[in-house]
Design an enzyme around this catalytic site. Structure first.
Site, PDB file in Angstrom:
ATOM      1  CE  LYS A 242      -5.788  -8.534  -1.515  1.00 10.54           C
ATOM      2  NZ  LYS A 242      -5.902  -8.276  -0.117  1.00 10.54           N
TER       3      LYS A 242
ATOM      4  CE  LYS B   2     -13.879  -4.169   0.752  1.00 13.28           C
ATOM      5  NZ  LYS B   2     -13.733  -3.776   2.156  1.00 13.28           N
TER       6      LYS B   2
ATOM      7  CE  LYS C 208      -4.322  -1.829   1.634  1.00 14.26           C
ATOM      8  NZ  LYS C 208      -5.331  -1.906   2.665  1.00 14.26           N
TER       9      LYS C 208
HETATM   10  P1  AMP Z   1     -11.165  -6.050   3.686  1.00 16.26           P
HETATM   11  O1  AMP Z   1     -12.158  -5.718   2.672  1.00 16.26           O
HETATM   12  O2  AMP Z   1      -9.769  -5.888   3.205  1.00 16.26           O
HETATM   13  O3  AMP Z   1     -11.443  -5.420   5.022  1.00 16.26           O
HETATM   14  O4  AMP Z   1     -11.308  -7.622   3.884  1.00 16.26           O
HETATM   15  C1  AMP Z   1     -12.384  -8.189   4.601  1.00 16.26           C
HETATM   16  C2  AMP Z   1     -12.193  -9.691   4.708  1.00 16.26           C
HETATM   17  O5  AMP Z   1     -12.266 -10.300   3.418  1.00 16.26           O
HETATM   18  C3  AMP Z   1     -10.830 -10.106   5.285  1.00 16.26           C
HETATM   19  O6  AMP Z   1     -11.018 -11.210   6.142  1.00 16.26           O
HETATM   20  C4  AMP Z   1     -10.042 -10.504   4.083  1.00 16.26           C
HETATM   21  O7  AMP Z   1      -9.030 -11.442   4.386  1.00 16.26           O
HETATM   22  C5  AMP Z   1     -11.121 -11.115   3.200  1.00 16.26           C
HETATM   23  N1  AMP Z   1     -10.746 -11.036   1.771  1.00 16.26           N
HETATM   24  C6  AMP Z   1     -10.473  -9.903   1.074  1.00 16.26           C
HETATM   25  N2  AMP Z   1     -10.162 -10.193  -0.209  1.00 16.26           N
HETATM   26  C7  AMP Z   1     -10.237 -11.556  -0.310  1.00 16.26           C
HETATM   27  C8  AMP Z   1     -10.043 -12.479  -1.391  1.00 16.26           C
HETATM   28  N3  AMP Z   1      -9.704 -12.057  -2.616  1.00 16.26           N
HETATM   29  N4  AMP Z   1     -10.211 -13.800  -1.151  1.00 16.26           N
HETATM   30  C9  AMP Z   1     -10.568 -14.233   0.104  1.00 16.26           C
HETATM   31  N5  AMP Z   1     -10.771 -13.426   1.152  1.00 16.26           N
HETATM   32  C10 AMP Z   1     -10.612 -12.097   0.958  1.00 16.26           C
END
Ligand code: AMP
Ligand code: TRP
Length: 355
Positions: A217, A220, A115
């Site tokens: 991966k 968002k 980041k």
């Molecule tokens: P965040 O949106 O970064 O706060 O992520 C929220 C949750 O979604 C966290 O537990 C991440 O590890 C999971 N997560 C985010 N992107 C992925 C992905 N591409 N595959 C699996 N889990 C994900």
């Protein structure tokens, strides 16, 4: 005391649209864990300030993540759902952890490196300290289990390092106050105040990849909307994105080993498995030997089937601000009570004068 009470904690940032990776990697697990454990699910709005300090729609995003939790089946009465900034003890404990953790630990975090990019000197201090706030989120409730996607593994290892250093630095005070719990660290049994939290990562959907590039991966922040399926996409959009998903020219293999070196195929099979709640073997048992021209429409139908009702419910709940805000207020109050109980002891342990 001999053991920590089992407690599940997890958080999701209110930044950008929720996508299939968040849903399969995290939220679906949150829902399942409600059956067996006490759970606290938090919309981590303070963390979102590390991405963007001025956020015109942070409040709406916070409501939208809350609506996604509720629409997916999280029960805010049996468990706790709240947004982080309501419970100021998160920031307080994070400050104490900033004084326990080392800069070198933070500098090694791959998420920080990604980041911050090349100009690290110019990244915010908040971005560097992000994992310390995450450790505070978890340890404020002395949570024992944290369901997350694979990308959070390193942050959870750091959470254990912080807990261990705190337990060690303050071991005499913890013993003197009699507030320790016996914990197993490797071969040794130590008396600590904070647990060694276990990550709950795994299953076929722990790491969902971009639909456009099997080596990245699903995220968002990917500029291409075709790379992800958003929880708010309608049926046509979901089908179109799956139809356009990158694949290779071969048929699907009959065994999981045959997916090696075929990241796009492996990803689509993992998505199918996650949505259907079966293993990748079972998916290949059904589709092994078939072309993507057969598999993709089946996957699109399954995705629409599983996601459309969640999306509709999410839209309905998001529109009801009074209801969503009420859930967060109530959850914040209950979380705040638990948090203050922990902080009273933490303040005593570190020697702050209170009362
Ligand atoms: P965040 O949106 O970064 O706060 O992520 C929220 C949750 O979604 C966290 O537990 C991440 O590890 C999971 N997560 C985010 N992107 C992925 C992905 N591409 N595959 C699996 N889990 C994900
Ligand atoms: N860092 C996590 C993510 O980006 C979000 C998060 C913040 C979290 N605090 C947490 C996850 C505590 C689990 C537990 O996905």
């Amino acid at each position: 005391m001999s053991a920590f009470k089992p407690l599940v904690f997890s958080g999701v940032q209110p930044t950008g649209n929720l996508h299939l990776g968040n849903y399969l990697g995290a939220i679906k697990k949150f829902v399942a864990l409600q059956e067996t454990s006490d759970c606290i699910y938090c919309v981590v709005d303070l963390h979102s300030l590390t991405a963007q300090l001025v956020h015109a729609d942070l409040q709406d995003q916070t409501r939208s993540i809350t609506a996604a939790f509720l629409a997916s089946g999280i029960d805010p009465k049996k468990h706790i759902v709240f947004n982080q900034s309501r419970v100021m003890q998160h920031a307080e404990l994070a400050w104490i952890f900033n004084c326990v953790a080392r800069i070198g630990w933070m500098n090694r975090m791959t998420q920080f490196k990604d980041k911050a990019g090349k100009d690290r000197e110019n990244a915010s201090l908040g971005l560097l300290a992000y994992p310390s706030l995450m450790a505070a989120d978890i340890l404020l409730y002395r949570a024992t289990h944290v369901p997350v996607g694979e990308d959070q593994k390193q942050h959870l290892e750091l959470t254990r390092d912080i807990a261990q250093k705190f337990n060690n630095d303050f071991s005499a005070r913890i013993a003197e106050l009699g507030v320790g719990v016996e914990i197993q660290v490797g071969e040794e049994t130590v008396n600590g105040f904070f647990p060694m939290t276990e990550p709950l990562i795994g299953g076929p959907a722990a790491r969902i990849m971009s639909l456009r590039d099997g080596s990245k991966k699903m995220s968002k922040s990917d500029p291409s909307d075709l790379s992800r399926i958003n929880l708010t996409d309608d049926a046509d959009t979901i089908s179109k994105k799956i139809k356009k998903a990158k694949t290779d020219p071969d048929a699907l293999p009959s065994e999981v080993d045959g997916l090696a070196g075929r990241p796009e195929a492996e990803n689509l099979v993992g998505i199918y498995a996650g949505l259907a709640d079966i293993g990748k073997e079972a998916v290949l048992g059904q589709f092994g030997g078939q072309q993507f021209s057969v598999f993709k429409p089946a996957l699109a139908d399954l995705a629409v089937d599983k996601l459309a009702p969640v999306a509709a419910e999410m839209r309905r709940i998001s529109a009801d601000h009074a209801y969503v805000d009420g859930v967060l207020r109530d959850g914040g109050e209950r979380a705040g009570n638990l948090a203050e109980t922990t902080m009273k002891t933490v303040r005593d342990i570190v020697g702050l004068l209170q009362g």
